[in-house]
Write a protein that holds these residues in place. Structure first.
Motif, mmCIF file in Angstrom:
data_model
loop_
_atom_site.group_PDB
_atom_site.id
_atom_site.type_symbol
_atom_site.label_atom_id
_atom_site.label_comp_id
_atom_site.label_asym_id
_atom_site.label_seq_id
_atom_site.Cartn_x
_atom_site.Cartn_y
_atom_site.Cartn_z
ATOM 1 N N THR A 76 -15.605 -54.784 35.563
ATOM 2 C CA THR A 76 -15.937 -54.222 36.189
ATOM 3 C C THR A 76 -17.011 -55.336 37.747
ATOM 4 O OG1 THR A 76 -16.658 -51.962 35.083
ATOM 5 C CG2 THR A 76 -17.752 -52.052 37.470
ATOM 6 N N ASN A 105 -13.464 -45.737 32.869
ATOM 7 C CA ASN A 105 -13.087 -44.735 34.323
ATOM 8 C C ASN A 105 -15.201 -45.210 34.567
ATOM 9 O OD1 ASN A 105 -11.862 -43.247 33.655
ATOM 10 N ND2 ASN A 105 -12.438 -41.753 32.054
ATOM 11 N N GLU A 106 -16.063 -46.732 35.085
ATOM 12 C CA GLU A 106 -16.320 -46.712 36.391
ATOM 13 C C GLU A 106 -16.822 -46.522 37.068
ATOM 14 O OE1 GLU A 106 -19.135 -50.101 32.507
ATOM 15 O OE2 GLU A 106 -17.267 -50.553 33.484
ATOM 16 N N LEU A 108 -15.871 -44.411 38.781
ATOM 17 C CA LEU A 108 -15.891 -43.298 38.864
ATOM 18 C C LEU A 108 -17.076 -43.084 39.942
ATOM 19 C CD1 LEU A 108 -13.701 -40.984 37.033
ATOM 20 C CD2 LEU A 108 -12.743 -41.547 38.797
ATOM 21 N N GLU A 109 -18.277 -43.986 38.539
ATOM 22 C CA GLU A 109 -19.582 -44.068 38.949
ATOM 23 C C GLU A 109 -20.087 -45.036 40.095
ATOM 24 O OE1 GLU A 109 -23.608 -45.581 37.048
ATOM 25 O OE2 GLU A 109 -22.183 -44.707 35.258
ATOM 26 N N ILE A 110 -19.142 -46.040 40.114
ATOM 27 C CA ILE A 110 -19.032 -46.875 41.131
ATOM 28 C C ILE A 110 -19.271 -46.167 42.773
ATOM 29 C CG2 ILE A 110 -18.836 -48.561 42.325
ATOM 30 C CD1 ILE A 110 -18.614 -49.924 39.621
ATOM 31 N N SER A 112 -18.576 -43.120 43.619
ATOM 32 C CA SER A 112 -19.763 -41.880 43.961
ATOM 33 C C SER A 112 -21.326 -42.651 43.999
ATOM 34 C CB SER A 112 -20.125 -41.279 42.601
ATOM 35 O OG SER A 112 -21.181 -41.395 42.110
ATOM 36 N N LYS A 113 -21.684 -44.104 44.031
ATOM 37 C CA LYS A 113 -22.508 -44.287 44.622
ATOM 38 C C LYS A 113 -22.898 -45.115 45.449
ATOM 39 C CE LYS A 113 -25.502 -45.453 40.116
ATOM 40 N NZ LYS A 113 -25.343 -47.144 39.000
#
Length: 144
Positions: A76, A105-106, A108-110, A112-113
């Motif tokens: 990632t 799915n990392e 998706l979190e990135i 949003s940040k």
């Protein structure tokens, strides 16, 4: 230990880019050179752009690969390219390109940040006007 997602090596300031394809290739090349993705991922970033633009507003585009590009992601990672002159994305001026490669799915979190940082007009100006890579790192590190 996993690689850091964003390092100074992943940031380019004052990039002169002539068009959208060059901008996406440049953003992807950083991920390739720093061993986050295989070179085939860059083509998948271009393919994604053909399907739907990665321009998200506020002078920001977030190029990333298609769903079937997951196998080309080694780690990632993010690349950040600042183009003060801007580059045309279908009639929109993009000054900030943030390339994303996510395992599983990392991404998706990135995403949003990144959206939180880029939703603030003040942050956009700080990114565009940054004179050091540290300034970029600091803005993105504030989002937990």
């Amino acid at each position: 230990m996993a690689k850091e997602i964003l390092t100074k090596d992943n940031i380019t300031l004052n990039a002169l880019l002539t068009n959208k394809e060059e901008a996406i290739r440049f953003t992807g090349k950083i991920l390739v050179e720093n061993d986050y993705v295989e070179s085939s991922y860059v083509e998948k970033m271009l393919e994604r752009e053909e399907l739907t633009t990665t321009y998200i507003g506020n002078n920001v585009a977030i190029p990333h690969g298609t769903e079937d590009a997951k196998g080309a992601v080694k780690e990632t990672g993010l690349s950040v390219v600042i183009s003060p002159e801007g580059v045309d994305f279908n009639g929109n001026t993009v000054n900030i390109l943030i390339g994303i490669a996510g395992k599983g799915n990392e991404h998706l979190e990135i995403l949003s940040k990144i959206a939180l940082v880029c939703a603030d007009e003040g942050n956009i100006q700080k990114l565009i006007n940054a004179s050091t890579k540290e300034e970029i790192m600091e803005l993105f590190s504030e989002v937990n």
